[in-house]
Scaffold this motif. Structure first.
Motif, PDB file in Angstrom:
ATOM      1  N   ASP A 245      -0.286 -57.773 -34.397  1.00 20.37           N
ATOM      2  CA  ASP A 245      -1.624 -58.350 -34.529  1.00 20.37           C
ATOM      3  C   ASP A 245      -2.477 -57.874 -33.353  1.00 20.37           C
ATOM      4  O   ASP A 245      -2.235 -58.256 -32.210  1.00 20.37           O
ATOM      5  CB  ASP A 245      -1.517 -59.883 -34.528  1.00 20.37           C
ATOM      6  CG  ASP A 245      -2.870 -60.538 -34.764  1.00 20.37           C
ATOM      7  OD1 ASP A 245      -3.891 -59.812 -34.802  1.00 20.37           O
ATOM      8  OD2 ASP A 245      -2.898 -61.771 -34.911  1.00 20.37           O
ATOM      9  N   GLU A 246      -3.453 -57.015 -33.646  1.00 19.52           N
ATOM     10  CA  GLU A 246      -4.230 -56.439 -32.549  1.00 19.52           C
ATOM     11  C   GLU A 246      -5.183 -57.446 -31.915  1.00 19.52           C
ATOM     12  O   GLU A 246      -5.832 -57.154 -30.917  1.00 19.52           O
ATOM     13  CB  GLU A 246      -4.990 -55.190 -32.995  1.00 19.52           C
ATOM     14  CG  GLU A 246      -6.085 -55.420 -34.002  1.00 19.52           C
ATOM     15  CD  GLU A 246      -6.779 -54.111 -34.373  1.00 19.52           C
ATOM     16  OE1 GLU A 246      -7.579 -53.626 -33.569  1.00 19.52           O
ATOM     17  OE2 GLU A 246      -6.495 -53.586 -35.460  1.00 19.52           O
ATOM     18  N   THR A 252      -0.257 -59.046 -23.572  1.00 18.95           N
ATOM     19  CA  THR A 252       0.805 -59.656 -24.377  1.00 18.95           C
ATOM     20  C   THR A 252       2.069 -58.805 -24.253  1.00 18.95           C
ATOM     21  O   THR A 252       2.011 -57.576 -24.334  1.00 18.95           O
ATOM     22  CB  THR A 252       0.367 -59.734 -25.858  1.00 18.95           C
ATOM     23  OG1 THR A 252      -0.733 -60.645 -25.957  1.00 18.95           O
ATOM     24  CG2 THR A 252       1.501 -60.208 -26.755  1.00 18.95           C
ATOM     25  N   LEU A 253       3.194 -59.467 -24.042  1.00 16.80           N
ATOM     26  CA  LEU A 253       4.471 -58.762 -23.890  1.00 16.80           C
ATOM     27  C   LEU A 253       5.021 -58.371 -25.258  1.00 16.80           C
ATOM     28  O   LEU A 253       5.137 -59.211 -26.157  1.00 16.80           O
ATOM     29  CB  LEU A 253       5.473 -59.679 -23.174  1.00 16.80           C
ATOM     30  CG  LEU A 253       6.910 -59.160 -23.085  1.00 16.80           C
ATOM     31  CD1 LEU A 253       6.985 -57.879 -22.257  1.00 16.80           C
ATOM     32  CD2 LEU A 253       7.826 -60.235 -22.499  1.00 16.80           C
ATOM     33  N   LEU A 254       5.349 -57.087 -25.420  1.00 12.59           N
ATOM     34  CA  LEU A 254       6.025 -56.604 -26.625  1.00 12.59           C
ATOM     35  C   LEU A 254       7.483 -56.347 -26.253  1.00 12.59           C
ATOM     36  O   LEU A 254       7.767 -55.477 -25.427  1.00 12.59           O
ATOM     37  CB  LEU A 254       5.394 -55.301 -27.122  1.00 12.59           C
ATOM     38  CG  LEU A 254       3.900 -55.328 -27.442  1.00 12.59           C
ATOM     39  CD1 LEU A 254       3.441 -53.942 -27.890  1.00 12.59           C
ATOM     40  CD2 LEU A 254       3.595 -56.371 -28.511  1.00 12.59           C
ATOM     41  N   PRO A 255       8.411 -57.073 -26.846  1.00 13.52           N
ATOM     42  CA  PRO A 255       9.824 -56.851 -26.503  1.00 13.52           C
ATOM     43  C   PRO A 255      10.274 -55.453 -26.926  1.00 13.52           C
ATOM     44  O   PRO A 255       9.639 -54.803 -27.770  1.00 13.52           O
ATOM     45  CB  PRO A 255      10.558 -57.927 -27.308  1.00 13.52           C
ATOM     46  CG  PRO A 255       9.520 -58.897 -27.747  1.00 13.52           C
ATOM     47  CD  PRO A 255       8.236 -58.149 -27.832  1.00 13.52           C
ATOM     48  N   GLY A 257      11.946 -52.563 -28.858  1.00 15.22           N
ATOM     49  CA  GLY A 257      12.209 -52.433 -30.297  1.00 15.22           C
ATOM     50  C   GLY A 257      11.073 -52.919 -31.184  1.00 15.22           C
ATOM     51  O   GLY A 257      11.228 -52.988 -32.402  1.00 15.22           O
ATOM     52  N   THR A 258       9.895 -53.221 -30.592  1.00 17.21           N
ATOM     53  CA  THR A 258       8.760 -53.675 -31.406  1.00 17.21           C
ATOM     54  C   THR A 258       8.101 -52.480 -32.105  1.00 17.21           C
ATOM     55  O   THR A 258       7.842 -51.453 -31.474  1.00 17.21           O
ATOM     56  CB  THR A 258       7.697 -54.364 -30.512  1.00 17.21           C
ATOM     57  OG1 THR A 258       8.312 -55.436 -29.806  1.00 17.21           O
ATOM     58  CG2 THR A 258       6.528 -54.874 -31.337  1.00 17.21           C
ATOM     59  N   ASP A 259       7.843 -52.601 -33.411  1.00 18.13           N
ATOM     60  CA  ASP A 259       7.045 -51.591 -34.115  1.00 18.13           C
ATOM     61  C   ASP A 259       5.583 -51.828 -33.750  1.00 18.13           C
ATOM     62  O   ASP A 259       5.016 -52.868 -34.086  1.00 18.13           O
ATOM     63  CB  ASP A 259       7.219 -51.723 -35.631  1.00 18.13           C
ATOM     64  CG  ASP A 259       8.626 -51.329 -36.066  1.00 18.13           C
ATOM     65  OD1 ASP A 259       9.302 -50.612 -35.302  1.00 18.13           O
ATOM     66  OD2 ASP A 259       9.036 -51.753 -37.159  1.00 18.13           O
ATOM     67  N   ASN A 280      -7.477 -51.786 -30.193  1.00 21.16           N
ATOM     68  CA  ASN A 280      -8.679 -51.774 -31.038  1.00 21.16           C
ATOM     69  C   ASN A 280      -8.578 -50.600 -32.005  1.00 21.16           C
ATOM     70  O   ASN A 280      -8.820 -49.453 -31.632  1.00 21.16           O
ATOM     71  CB  ASN A 280      -9.938 -51.642 -30.162  1.00 21.16           C
ATOM     72  CG  ASN A 280     -11.203 -51.612 -30.991  1.00 21.16           C
ATOM     73  OD1 ASN A 280     -11.178 -51.859 -32.198  1.00 21.16           O
ATOM     74  ND2 ASN A 280     -12.317 -51.294 -30.353  1.00 21.16           N
ATOM     75  N   SER A 281      -8.222 -50.892 -33.253  1.00 20.30           N
ATOM     76  CA  SER A 281      -8.035 -49.807 -34.231  1.00 20.30           C
ATOM     77  C   SER A 281      -9.364 -49.291 -34.775  1.00 20.30           C
ATOM     78  O   SER A 281      -9.387 -48.311 -35.515  1.00 20.30           O
ATOM     79  CB  SER A 281      -7.163 -50.311 -35.386  1.00 20.30           C
ATOM     80  OG  SER A 281      -7.822 -51.382 -36.045  1.00 20.30           O
TER      81      SER A 281
END
Ligand SMILES: [Zn+2]
Length: 296
Positions: A245-246, A252-255, A257-259, A280-281
């Motif tokens: 979720d952008e 924000t921490l991404l563990p 193995g996160t896609d 920001n896409s």
């Protein structure tokens, strides 16, 4: 006071000679109103004589057309145009004027100590106020970590790729310590949030020895976070999409193995824990859609 270009003002040092100059800029993105109001406040203090700068000062409102229209930019993101570019338009001309003004400032004052380019973020951040430092091969004698804490900042992000930002230009061309200062989110344009930064800037201008003094450390030093950019996410095709979720806040921490996102080369999965910044896409193809950081 002299005006060198539209909304570009030179203030000579009031009394001292030989002190290093300071560049203060805001409004490179025209809708970042909080920092613009802060610089307007300092500008008013200077013009009315309530503040006398003891350093030569170049004070810049970056993108007057966009500020007038309260939008980020008119033709193109100004903060990507400080260097060679194939883009043409209002911002390209403005970047040329600002680079000329900075070069003239350095010729006139000799030594420039620092450039602070004030911004605010589109989305909220888990570290509300933070600084980004461009690539810089010099060692600075200034204790910037402690100064940034005292100015109300909670973190520092070291860039690892060269982008044509205003701060990277001044760092390279003027040989000064340059920072992009993210002073909170758009949704909180309340200038009272900037009290620590305002007071810090007022001291910087009033005391030519301030930067090189042993800055007094505070308990906030222990919570000040350092990050380094591990990946610039570039939107290479119109199929680019985030798989997270952008809208999540910055940092924000991404563990592991996160896609993270999908583009023509497939899915990017984190090989280590990463922190998000500026996702920001909706940027144009070829532009940066975000950064992934590691904590150091
Ligand atoms: Zn900005």
């Amino acid at each position: 006071m002299e005006q060198w270009f539209e909304q570009v003002f030179f203030f000579p040092s009031a009394t001292t000679t030989g002190s290093a100059g300071v560049v203060l800029s805001c409004g490179i993105h025209g809708d970042e109103t909080g920092p613009i109001h802060l610089i307007q406040t300092i500008h008013q203090l200077l013009v009315t004589g309530h503040l006398q700068t003891q350093r030569p000062l170049l004070l810049i409102y970056g993108n007057p057309n966009a500020i007038r229209d309260n939008k980020r930019y008119v033709d193109f993101n100004l903060n990507r145009l400080f260097g060679p570019t194939s883009h043409t338009g209002a911002e390209t001309l403005r970047a040329g004027d600002l680079m000329s003004a900075c070069s003239r400032f350095q010729r006139q004052v000799g030594h420039v100590a620092c450039h602070l380019d004030l911004h605010s973020t589109i989305k909220p951040s888990l570290i509300e106020r933070f600084a980004l430092r461009p690539i810089n091969n010099r060692c600075s004698s200034i204790q910037w970590g402690t100064h940034l804490v005292n100015a109300g900042f909670g973190g520092l992000v070291q860039q690892s790729h060269r982008t044509q930002t205003f701060a990277q230009f001044t760092c390279d061309s003027l040989g000064c310590d340059s920072f992009t200062l993210e002073c909170g989110s758009h949704s909180q344009p309340d200038i009272t949030q900037f009290e620590a930064l305002k007071n810090w800037i007022l001291t910087l201008l009033a005391d030519p020895g301030f930067l090189n003094q042993q800055a007094s450390r505070t308990t906030a030093n222990s919570t000040f976070k350092h990050f380094v950019v591990k990946e610039d996410i570039i939107k290479t095709t119109s199929q680019f999409k985030f798989l997270i979720d952008e809208r999540t806040p910055n940092f924000t921490l991404l563990p592991i193995g996160t896609d993270v996102y999908e583009d023509k080369n497939g899915i990017l999965k984190t090989s280590e824990a990463r922190y998000t910044l500026f996702l920001n896409s909706k940027v144009e193809i070829g532009q940066r859609a975000g950064l992934l950081l590691s904590n150091i």
